[in-house]
Design a protein around this motif. Structure first.
Motif, PDB file in Angstrom:
ATOM      1  N   LEU A  44      15.272  21.525  29.478  1.00  0.00           N
ATOM      2  CA  LEU A  44      16.607  21.382  30.055  1.00  0.00           C
ATOM      3  C   LEU A  44      17.248  20.147  29.444  1.00  0.00           C
ATOM      4  O   LEU A  44      16.563  19.152  29.188  1.00  0.00           O
ATOM      5  N   SER A  45      18.542  20.201  29.199  1.00  0.00           N
ATOM      6  CA  SER A  45      19.238  19.000  28.736  1.00  0.00           C
ATOM      7  C   SER A  45      20.000  18.388  29.906  1.00  0.00           C
ATOM      8  O   SER A  45      20.339  19.078  30.876  1.00  0.00           O
ATOM      9  N   ALA A  46      20.284  17.110  29.812  1.00  0.00           N
ATOM     10  CA  ALA A  46      21.049  16.426  30.858  1.00  0.00           C
ATOM     11  C   ALA A  46      22.456  17.010  30.949  1.00  0.00           C
ATOM     12  O   ALA A  46      23.019  17.118  32.045  1.00  0.00           O
ATOM     13  N   VAL A  47      23.015  17.417  29.815  1.00  0.00           N
ATOM     14  CA  VAL A  47      24.352  18.018  29.826  1.00  0.00           C
ATOM     15  C   VAL A  47      24.330  19.343  30.588  1.00  0.00           C
ATOM     16  O   VAL A  47      25.211  19.615  31.417  1.00  0.00           O
ATOM     17  N   ASP A  48      23.319  20.179  30.335  1.00  0.00           N
ATOM     18  CA  ASP A  48      23.211  21.462  31.039  1.00  0.00           C
ATOM     19  C   ASP A  48      23.046  21.235  32.544  1.00  0.00           C
ATOM     20  O   ASP A  48      23.658  21.928  33.363  1.00  0.00           O
ATOM     21  N   LEU A  49      22.210  20.270  32.897  1.00  0.00           N
ATOM     22  CA  LEU A  49      21.964  19.951  34.309  1.00  0.00           C
ATOM     23  C   LEU A  49      23.249  19.453  34.981  1.00  0.00           C
ATOM     24  O   LEU A  49      23.589  19.868  36.094  1.00  0.00           O
ATOM     25  N   THR A  50      23.971  18.585  34.275  1.00  0.00           N
ATOM     26  CA  THR A  50      25.229  18.042  34.806  1.00  0.00           C
ATOM     27  C   THR A  50      26.270  19.139  34.946  1.00  0.00           C
ATOM     28  O   THR A  50      26.991  19.210  35.957  1.00  0.00           O
ATOM     29  N   MET A  51      26.362  20.024  33.958  1.00  0.00           N
ATOM     30  CA  MET A  51      27.324  21.136  34.020  1.00  0.00           C
ATOM     31  C   MET A  51      27.011  22.062  35.205  1.00  0.00           C
ATOM     32  O   MET A  51      27.937  22.544  35.874  1.00  0.00           O
ATOM     33  N   ALA A  52      25.727  22.285  35.472  1.00  0.00           N
ATOM     34  CA  ALA A  52      25.347  23.128  36.620  1.00  0.00           C
ATOM     35  C   ALA A  52      25.836  22.506  37.920  1.00  0.00           C
ATOM     36  O   ALA A  52      26.333  23.205  38.819  1.00  0.00           O
ATOM     37  N   CYS A  53      25.710  21.177  38.017  1.00  0.00           N
ATOM     38  CA  CYS A  53      26.180  20.480  39.228  1.00  0.00           C
ATOM     39  C   CYS A  53      27.702  20.512  39.325  1.00  0.00           C
ATOM     40  O   CYS A  53      28.259  20.735  40.404  1.00  0.00           O
ATOM     41  N   ILE A  73      33.241  11.115  33.145  1.00  0.00           N
ATOM     42  CA  ILE A  73      32.201  10.067  33.186  1.00  0.00           C
ATOM     43  C   ILE A  73      30.825  10.720  33.204  1.00  0.00           C
ATOM     44  O   ILE A  73      29.901  10.304  32.484  1.00  0.00           O
ATOM     45  N   ALA A  74      30.667  11.771  34.033  1.00  0.00           N
ATOM     46  CA  ALA A  74      29.370  12.438  34.166  1.00  0.00           C
ATOM     47  C   ALA A  74      28.898  13.002  32.824  1.00  0.00           C
ATOM     48  O   ALA A  74      27.731  12.810  32.431  1.00  0.00           O
ATOM     49  N   LEU A  75      29.773  13.681  32.116  1.00  0.00           N
ATOM     50  CA  LEU A  75      29.363  14.290  30.842  1.00  0.00           C
ATOM     51  C   LEU A  75      29.082  13.236  29.778  1.00  0.00           C
ATOM     52  O   LEU A  75      28.159  13.397  28.967  1.00  0.00           O
ATOM     53  N   ASP A  76      29.856  12.156  29.765  1.00  0.00           N
ATOM     54  CA  ASP A  76      29.571  11.040  28.836  1.00  0.00           C
ATOM     55  C   ASP A  76      28.182  10.462  29.121  1.00  0.00           C
ATOM     56  O   ASP A  76      27.398  10.216  28.192  1.00  0.00           O
ATOM     57  N   ALA A 129      25.713  11.960  30.667  1.00  0.00           N
ATOM     58  CA  ALA A 129      24.692  12.977  30.382  1.00  0.00           C
ATOM     59  C   ALA A 129      24.385  13.034  28.882  1.00  0.00           C
ATOM     60  O   ALA A 129      23.212  13.131  28.475  1.00  0.00           O
ATOM     61  N   ARG A 130      25.447  12.970  28.057  1.00  0.00           N
ATOM     62  CA  ARG A 130      25.228  12.975  26.590  1.00  0.00           C
ATOM     63  C   ARG A 130      24.429  11.742  26.158  1.00  0.00           C
ATOM     64  O   ARG A 130      23.523  11.839  25.323  1.00  0.00           O
ATOM     65  N   ALA A 131      24.752  10.601  26.774  1.00  0.00           N
ATOM     66  CA  ALA A 131      24.006   9.372  26.461  1.00  0.00           C
ATOM     67  C   ALA A 131      22.545   9.514  26.885  1.00  0.00           C
ATOM     68  O   ALA A 131      21.632   9.052  26.193  1.00  0.00           O
ATOM     69  N   ALA A 132      22.312  10.165  28.031  1.00  0.00           N
ATOM     70  CA  ALA A 132      20.938  10.364  28.517  1.00  0.00           C
ATOM     71  C   ALA A 132      20.151  11.266  27.570  1.00  0.00           C
ATOM     72  O   ALA A 132      18.972  11.012  27.287  1.00  0.00           O
ATOM     73  N   ASP A 133      20.804  12.314  27.049  1.00  0.00           N
ATOM     74  CA  ASP A 133      20.121  13.192  26.089  1.00  0.00           C
ATOM     75  C   ASP A 133      19.772  12.447  24.806  1.00  0.00           C
ATOM     76  O   ASP A 133      18.694  12.633  24.229  1.00  0.00           O
ATOM     77  N   ALA A 134      20.660  11.566  24.374  1.00  0.00           N
ATOM     78  CA  ALA A 134      20.409  10.784  23.157  1.00  0.00           C
ATOM     79  C   ALA A 134      19.280   9.777  23.361  1.00  0.00           C
ATOM     80  O   ALA A 134      18.587   9.405  22.414  1.00  0.00           O
ATOM     81  N   ARG A 135      19.101   9.371  24.599  1.00  0.00           N
ATOM     82  CA  ARG A 135      18.140   8.314  24.936  1.00  0.00           C
ATOM     83  C   ARG A 135      16.771   8.875  25.269  1.00  0.00           C
ATOM     84  O   ARG A 135      15.829   8.133  25.502  1.00  0.00           O
ATOM     85  N   ARG A 136      16.666  10.179  25.391  1.00  0.00           N
ATOM     86  CA  ARG A 136      15.430  10.790  25.887  1.00  0.00           C
ATOM     87  C   ARG A 136      14.212  10.314  25.112  1.00  0.00           C
ATOM     88  O   ARG A 136      14.237  10.211  23.903  1.00  0.00           O
ATOM     89  N   GLY A 137      13.159  10.016  25.830  1.00  0.00           N
ATOM     90  CA  GLY A 137      11.939   9.521  25.189  1.00  0.00           C
ATOM     91  C   GLY A 137      11.279   8.469  26.044  1.00  0.00           C
ATOM     92  O   GLY A 137      11.583   8.309  27.219  1.00  0.00           O
ATOM     93  N   ALA A 138      10.371   7.714  25.430  1.00  0.00           N
ATOM     94  CA  ALA A 138       9.556   6.750  26.175  1.00  0.00           C
ATOM     95  C   ALA A 138      10.387   5.661  26.824  1.00  0.00           C
ATOM     96  O   ALA A 138      10.024   5.131  27.873  1.00  0.00           O
ATOM     97  N   VAL A 168      23.361   9.836  36.217  1.00  0.00           N
ATOM     98  CA  VAL A 168      24.685  10.384  35.911  1.00  0.00           C
ATOM     99  C   VAL A 168      25.490  10.423  37.214  1.00  0.00           C
ATOM    100  O   VAL A 168      25.009  10.931  38.228  1.00  0.00           O
ATOM    101  N   MET A 169      26.730   9.890  37.195  1.00  0.00           N
ATOM    102  CA  MET A 169      27.576   9.911  38.394  1.00  0.00           C
ATOM    103  C   MET A 169      28.519  11.097  38.354  1.00  0.00           C
ATOM    104  O   MET A 169      29.404  11.178  37.498  1.00  0.00           O
ATOM    105  N   LEU A 170      28.334  12.012  39.309  1.00  0.00           N
ATOM    106  CA  LEU A 170      29.178  13.202  39.389  1.00  0.00           C
ATOM    107  C   LEU A 170      30.515  12.915  40.061  1.00  0.00           C
ATOM    108  O   LEU A 170      31.493  13.616  39.827  1.00  0.00           O
ATOM    109  N   GLY A 171      30.537  11.889  40.937  1.00  0.00           N
ATOM    110  CA  GLY A 171      31.762  11.551  41.653  1.00  0.00           C
ATOM    111  C   GLY A 171      31.460  10.835  42.947  1.00  0.00           C
ATOM    112  O   GLY A 171      30.310  10.499  43.239  1.00  0.00           O
ATOM    113  N   LYS A 172      32.521  10.612  43.731  1.00  0.00           N
ATOM    114  CA  LYS A 172      32.418   9.871  44.988  1.00  0.00           C
ATOM    115  C   LYS A 172      32.430  10.855  46.167  1.00  0.00           C
ATOM    116  O   LYS A 172      33.145  11.861  46.160  1.00  0.00           O
ATOM    117  N   LEU A 173      31.655  10.503  47.193  1.00  0.00           N
ATOM    118  CA  LEU A 173      31.413  11.422  48.305  1.00  0.00           C
ATOM    119  C   LEU A 173      32.138  11.018  49.582  1.00  0.00           C
ATOM    120  O   LEU A 173      32.302   9.833  49.882  1.00  0.00           O
TER     121      LEU A 173
END
Length: 491
Positions: A20-29, A49-52, A54-63, A114-119
């Protein structure tokens, strides 16, 4: 299963394994948030903000990726978020976009969240049903008849969003039960940490000696993961404790053999519904079957907790909310010819604050006024010390955790208490306020359904700074209860 239905632990593994990618997970939410509009849980969506992030998280994936890398969260509107509306659900803060980030959200972003928004929430966190919000009521995703039910308050939007799988988890705050009561009403897990475990810096204050932020999640394991990212010393908060944060997830051994669980006799309230009593008895049995020793204890000053809380909390609120005067930020009333500065203050506050906030500010100002300070505020502080001593004595006698009901009922209908005596609404906090007055950690765990099919929770109260032990007891209770029910999707 859709990606937004995953727990943090499941999503973390799927992200790490490349399934799963962070972008796919964020898009599902984000898709779920769009579909979940009738719940009115998210009030300021931040998809860009969420998609930015998420993309950064995918680029950062690893140890080197953080503990929450790519995990989409909802943030209660009480947390200041840089450049994003942070209104505390109040018209008086309309248009306020902070130039800074709260310590909690900073830590979550550092961990890769990833911040989806305010509640949505009750205005300035004052309420038990999410009906005092300037955004309108948040709605419980659980539905058993034609009524719309409350998700609880004040963290009602957080509870509704997590229960409806609009996000994987959310932040909440708890001043008198505002994480634990909504968690119980929506069938999720909510933990209020020990006072000082999580920084309050950048969180809009309600009652500074009681407020504490914590996680609202789909499981106890997720609560442990999220709390680990939120907790820690912050020099910007003078009440933040400089003590190490243990690995809360590693503490979930599932072994509580020989642990003592206290059952306070004072929590057997007159008129307690039979279903709540039966659930509590079932909780005792489940912990005993896991090897814990169940002991009766006394917390004799429990009956004074609600009156003491509803003196102390409004007193602190009246002081904290004095800063909202229309001068520096937020709403300012339109002035008439000849109006002066005092008129501006009065009109701004009358227009900006809702009825419940006005009520508590007036109560708080009254109990702090000359002639009444000793009769009310000082006396309430003395009662608070006695309540804390009750818990200290129980823990000194060897009790490891205390089991109580979380709420006096399941979720009620929106509007059903609107015209009632406000005290009837305040009674929703009867099992939770003692924990805030004593500064202790407490957690609500979903354990079963009532006869109508609505979730009910039990509360575990822990020793100061022993969130690790508390989470382990909650983990055992969660496993034994086997609560897997979800609300039927009607929205």
């Amino acid at each position: 299963m859709n990606a937004n239905e995953l727990t943090i632990a499941e999503a973390r593994d799927a992200l790490a394994g490349g399934e799963l990618s962070a972008v796919d997970l964020t898009m599902a939410c984000l898709t779920a948030i769009d579909a979940g509009t009738p719940l009115n849980a998210f009030v300021h969506a931040t998809p860009e903000i969420a998609l930015d992030q998420a993309r950064a998280a995918d680029a950062r994936r690893g140890a080197d990726a953080g503990a929450l890398n790519g995990i989409p969260l909802g943030i209660k509107d009480l947390f200041c978020t840089r450049g994003v509306a942070s209104q505390a659900a109040s018209n008086i803060l309309k248009g306020f976009k902070p130039e800074y980030e709260s310590t909690v959200t900073s830590k979550l972003f550092e961990a890769g969240a990833v911040m989806l928004g305010k509640l949505n929430m009750d205005e300035f966190a004052m309420g038990s049903s999410n009906e005092t919000s300037c955004y309108g009521d948040a709605v419980n995703p659980w539905k058993v008849d034609d009524r719309k039910l409350t998700p609880g308050g004040s963290s009602g939007g957080s509870a509704a969003a997590v229960a409806a799988d609009l996000c994987l988890a959310a932040t909440g705050t708890d001043t008198g039960g505002s994480i634990r009561q909504p968690a119980a009403f929506t069938g999720i897990v909510g933990i209020k940490p020990t006072y000082g475990r999580v920084s309050r810096w950048g969180i809009v204050a309600f009652a500074s000696s009681l407020d504490q932020a914590g996680p609202m999640t789909k499981s106890v394991r997720d609560a442990a993961i999220l709390l680990g990212a939120m907790a820690g010393h912050d020099p910007k908060d003078s009440t933040s404790a400089d003590i190490p944060v243990p690995d809360f997830e590693a503490a979930l051994t599932g072994d509580i053999r020989g642990r003592k669980i206290g059952i306070p006799r004072e929590y057997r309230m007159e008129g307690m519904p039979a279903e709540i009593e039966a659930l509590w008895a079932r909780g005792r049995e489940m912990l005993a079957d896991a090897g814990a020793e169940i002991v009766d204890i006394s917390l004799p000053h429990t009956k004074y907790a609600l009156p003491a809380y509803y003196v102390i909390a409004p007193a602190e609120a009246s002081s904290n909310l004095a800063r909202y005067d229309g001068v520096r930020y937020g709403h300012r009333a339109r002035l008439g010819q000849g109006d002066g500065i005092v008129d501006m203050y009065e009109k701004t506050r009358a227009e900006g604050f809702g009825k419940e906030v006005q009520r508590r500010v007036m109560i708080g100002t009254y109990v702090l006024s000359a002639g009444f300070y000793d009769a009310y505020y000082n006396r309430a502080r003395k009662v608070r010390a006695l309540i804390k001593r009750d818990f200290d004595e129980a823990f000194a006698a060897g009790v490891d955790a205390i089991l109580t009901p979380a709420t006096p009922s399941s979720a009620f209908g929106l509007g059903e208490m609107a015209d009632a005596d406000p005290v009837a609404m305040y009674l929703n906090d009867v099992f939770t306020v003692t924990v805030n007055l004593a500064g202790l950690p407490g957690i609500s765990v979903p354990v079963g359904l009532d006869a109508k099919g609505l979730p009910l929770g039990l509360q575990l109260i822990g020793r100061p700074w022993d969130e690790a032990g508390l989470l382990n007891h909650a983990h055992v209770l969660e496993r034994a209860a086997g609560f897997v029910e979800k609300p039927r999707k009607w929205w």
